[in-house]
Structure formats: C-alpha cells, structure tokens
Design a protein around this motif. Structure first.
Motif, PDB file in Angstrom:
ATOM      1  N   ASP A 103       0.852  -1.187   0.000  1.00  0.00           N
ATOM      2  CA  ASP A 103       0.000   0.000   0.000  1.00  0.00           C
ATOM      3  C   ASP A 103       0.892   1.242   0.000  1.00  0.00           C
ATOM      4  O   ASP A 103       1.075   1.907   1.011  1.00  0.00           O
ATOM      5  CB  ASP A 103      -0.917  -0.024   1.219  1.00  0.00           C
ATOM      6  CG  ASP A 103      -2.060   0.974   1.074  1.00  0.00           C
ATOM      7  OD1 ASP A 103      -2.181   1.554  -0.025  1.00  0.00           O
ATOM      8  OD2 ASP A 103      -2.802   1.187   2.040  1.00  0.00           O
ATOM      9  N   THR A 104       1.442   1.563  -1.155  1.00  0.00           N
ATOM     10  CA  THR A 104       2.352   2.690  -1.278  1.00  0.00           C
ATOM     11  C   THR A 104       1.564   3.997  -1.367  1.00  0.00           C
ATOM     12  O   THR A 104       0.363   4.000  -1.664  1.00  0.00           O
ATOM     13  CB  THR A 104       3.220   2.524  -2.535  1.00  0.00           C
ATOM     14  OG1 THR A 104       2.351   2.478  -3.688  1.00  0.00           O
ATOM     15  CG2 THR A 104       4.022   1.232  -2.467  1.00  0.00           C
ATOM     16  N   PRO A 105       2.215   5.148  -1.126  1.00  0.00           N
ATOM     17  CA  PRO A 105       1.520   6.446  -1.271  1.00  0.00           C
ATOM     18  C   PRO A 105       0.951   6.656  -2.659  1.00  0.00           C
ATOM     19  O   PRO A 105      -0.130   7.242  -2.811  1.00  0.00           O
ATOM     20  CB  PRO A 105       2.623   7.461  -0.945  1.00  0.00           C
ATOM     21  CG  PRO A 105       3.571   6.726  -0.063  1.00  0.00           C
ATOM     22  CD  PRO A 105       3.566   5.314  -0.553  1.00  0.00           C
ATOM     23  N   GLU A 106       1.636   6.172  -3.694  1.00  0.00           N
ATOM     24  CA  GLU A 106       1.127   6.329  -5.057  1.00  0.00           C
ATOM     25  C   GLU A 106      -0.163   5.540  -5.265  1.00  0.00           C
ATOM     26  O   GLU A 106      -1.132   6.049  -5.857  1.00  0.00           O
ATOM     27  CB  GLU A 106       2.189   5.850  -6.053  1.00  0.00           C
ATOM     28  CG  GLU A 106       1.780   5.985  -7.521  1.00  0.00           C
ATOM     29  CD  GLU A 106       1.611   7.425  -7.945  1.00  0.00           C
ATOM     30  OE1 GLU A 106       0.974   7.655  -8.991  1.00  0.00           O
ATOM     31  OE2 GLU A 106       2.119   8.320  -7.233  1.00  0.00           O
ATOM     32  N   LEU A 107      -0.205   4.306  -4.740  1.00  0.00           N
ATOM     33  CA  LEU A 107      -1.435   3.508  -4.863  1.00  0.00           C
ATOM     34  C   LEU A 107      -2.574   4.132  -4.058  1.00  0.00           C
ATOM     35  O   LEU A 107      -3.732   4.101  -4.480  1.00  0.00           O
ATOM     36  CB  LEU A 107      -1.163   2.080  -4.388  1.00  0.00           C
ATOM     37  CG  LEU A 107      -0.229   1.240  -5.267  1.00  0.00           C
ATOM     38  CD1 LEU A 107      -0.010  -0.132  -4.658  1.00  0.00           C
ATOM     39  CD2 LEU A 107      -0.799   1.098  -6.667  1.00  0.00           C
ATOM     40  N   GLN A 108      -2.263   4.696  -2.902  1.00  0.00           N
ATOM     41  CA  GLN A 108      -3.295   5.371  -2.118  1.00  0.00           C
ATOM     42  C   GLN A 108      -3.854   6.572  -2.864  1.00  0.00           C
ATOM     43  O   GLN A 108      -5.064   6.822  -2.850  1.00  0.00           O
ATOM     44  CB  GLN A 108      -2.717   5.805  -0.765  1.00  0.00           C
ATOM     45  CG  GLN A 108      -2.377   4.644   0.160  1.00  0.00           C
ATOM     46  CD  GLN A 108      -1.794   5.108   1.469  1.00  0.00           C
ATOM     47  OE1 GLN A 108      -1.582   6.308   1.680  1.00  0.00           O
ATOM     48  NE2 GLN A 108      -1.511   4.175   2.353  1.00  0.00           N
ATOM     49  N   ARG A 109      -2.983   7.327  -3.544  1.00  0.00           N
ATOM     50  CA  ARG A 109      -3.453   8.486  -4.305  1.00  0.00           C
ATOM     51  C   ARG A 109      -4.345   8.052  -5.468  1.00  0.00           C
ATOM     52  O   ARG A 109      -5.398   8.650  -5.714  1.00  0.00           O
ATOM     53  CB  ARG A 109      -2.251   9.265  -4.849  1.00  0.00           C
ATOM     54  CG  ARG A 109      -2.632  10.535  -5.600  1.00  0.00           C
ATOM     55  CD  ARG A 109      -1.413  11.167  -6.234  1.00  0.00           C
ATOM     56  NE  ARG A 109      -0.857  10.308  -7.263  1.00  0.00           N
ATOM     57  CZ  ARG A 109      -1.355  10.226  -8.493  1.00  0.00           C
ATOM     58  NH1 ARG A 109      -2.403  10.953  -8.841  1.00  0.00           N
ATOM     59  NH2 ARG A 109      -0.813   9.421  -9.383  1.00  0.00           N
ATOM     60  N   ILE A 110      -3.936   6.984  -6.166  1.00  0.00           N
ATOM     61  CA  ILE A 110      -4.741   6.488  -7.287  1.00  0.00           C
ATOM     62  C   ILE A 110      -6.105   5.992  -6.796  1.00  0.00           C
ATOM     63  O   ILE A 110      -7.144   6.260  -7.403  1.00  0.00           O
ATOM     64  CB  ILE A 110      -3.984   5.371  -8.020  1.00  0.00           C
ATOM     65  CG1 ILE A 110      -2.720   5.934  -8.682  1.00  0.00           C
ATOM     66  CG2 ILE A 110      -4.872   4.697  -9.061  1.00  0.00           C
ATOM     67  CD1 ILE A 110      -1.847   4.879  -9.320  1.00  0.00           C
TER      68      ILE A 110
END
Length: 259
Positions: A103-110
């Motif tokens: 659960d990376t920050p990029e996946l959270q943003r998407i």
C-alpha cells in the motif's frame, strides 16, 4: 623437469615462473599481446588463452544472423514452448487469489482519485434520474430525503397523540356540500385531543405516498393521486376528496404536498 615458456619457448625456472591460462610464462614474457605491457595475476584479462591488459581486451560483438528456415523454425518452437509454459503457470496459480500489493503512497493516491471519480459519476446519474424525463423535479427527492435521514416518518396511525376519534363520514360530506366549517369534538379527558377544521376555499394537493385508510372516516389513496377541496384540521391531519375515487374523508398531512 622444468616446463618451457609459452611466449619464448625457453625453460622456465621456479623462481621466475608464472602459471596462468593453463600455461607457464616467464615474468617478463607475461605481457599484453597488443601493447607488450608487463602483467601480473591481478591486472591481466584472458582471451583465447592469451593475456591482455584492460585497455586492449578484445570487445566481443554479436554478428547478424540471417532468418533462415531453420532459425525461423527454432524461433517459432521457442514461442510455442513459452506459451505452453505460461498456460501451465496460469493454470497452476489459478484460484490461489491475488498477490499482496504494498500500500504505497502512489497507490493510495490512485485509489482516492478513483473513489472521487466514482462519487462524481454517481451524483451525476442521481441528478439525471431525479429530474426525470420531463426535466421537472418530481416527488423522488422527498422520498430520497426520507431514506437518507435514516428514519422513516411513522404513519399517522402509529402516532397515538395525533390519532382522531372516528366519526361518521356522512357528517363530513354534508358539511362539505353546505360549505360549512367542519368541526370535530372529542370528549374531554386525560390524553384527549381536540381538532377543528377551519373554513375557507379548498386547496389542491398531490399524494406522495400510498395510504390505506385505518378508520371509517379516512380515505385511501395512491402515490400521484390528486386531493381536492383540502382543508387543514391540525398539524397532522387534513380533510379532502380524492379526485380519482371521489371518496371524501380524513387524510394524513405528511403524505401529501401542495400543488
């Protein structure tokens, strides 16, 4: 017996012997094939069992291979084997579920962006269905407000404090025909409620819910029916005539809206 040097062919004695690349060398003979720089065991590079320095080490370059029928057949066979192996791996891993993704920050943003787009699209579809085919806002918003509030307003028959005392329907019909002011008397006592219907011209209302009469002096109607000659009795009840059926009697105020 002492071996011969791979470079000069002379005998190599143990004190000056270098054993490298499966050959024996004099220390002075162990040099680069190109620049003749003397090498040792730490800085040499071997190519075809010959010593080279780092600067003159032969660069290996690939040659072009013609697309001969044999090469094309091998290429096609390799592709088929790759597909077979892929299918085998797919069948083997099928049903084992998805792999865990960090659960990376990029996946959270998407994920947040997708949720926002989904909410916007939902509200757009809801507004379209709310306006209806004629483009006029109907009675659906009232129902939506009732559902969104999480608590449905109880029908009047479930509200004891607003329930009226049954009277005869002909009395109301006679009063309406004479355009007299209807009045409802309730014997005084603990918990009694008294209502009086004010006189005046009747109003037109439209039903927003279905209602089934609970007493003889009440009227039943369906969603969308028009009620005419409506007179306000109190905050919870009205008196009027259902235009579709011609029935006249009491009706709950929270089931209709003014036209």
């Amino acid at each position: 017996m002492n071996p011969n040097c791979a470079r000069c062919g002379k005998i190599v004695y143990p004190t000056e012997k270098v054993n490298c690349l499966d050959k024996f060398w004099h220390k002075a003979c162990f040099h680069c094939e190109t620049c003749k720089m003397t090498l040792n065991m730490k800085n040499y590079k071997g190519y075809e069992k010959k010593p080279y320095c780092n600067a003159h080490y032969p660069k290996q370059s690939f040659t072009m291979v013609a697309d001969t029928p044999e090469n094309l057949r091998l290429k096609q066979q390799s592709e088929l084997q790759s597909q077979v192996r892929y299918k085998e791996e797919f069948e083997k891993n099928k049903g084992k579920g998805f792999s865990v993704v960090a659960d990376t920050p990029e996946l959270q943003r998407i994920k947040k962006t997708q949720d926002q787009i989904s909410n916007i699209k939902y509200h757009e579809e809801f507004e379209k269905s709310r306006m209806g085919p004629s483009g006029v806002e109907g009675v659906e918003p009232d129902r939506r407000d009732v559902q969104d509030s999480g608590s449905y307003r109880r029908p009047p028959e479930q509200q004891p404090q607003l329930h009226h005392i049954p009277t005869s329907a002909p009395v109301y019909q006679q009063q309406q025909q004479q355009q007299a002011t209807p009045s409802y008397g309730v014997p005084s006592g603990p918990g009694s409620v008294q209502r009086s219907a004010p006189g005046g011209g009747g109003k037109r209302y439209r039903a927003v819910y279905d209602y089934s009469a609970a007493d003889e002096d009440e009227v039943s109607f369906q969603d969308g029916d028009t009620i005419v000659n409506v007179q306000q009795i109190d905050d919870g009840w009205m008196y009027g005539t259902v235009e579709r059926t011609g029935d006249t009697g009491m009706l709950p105020a929270n089931y209709v809206e003014a036209i």
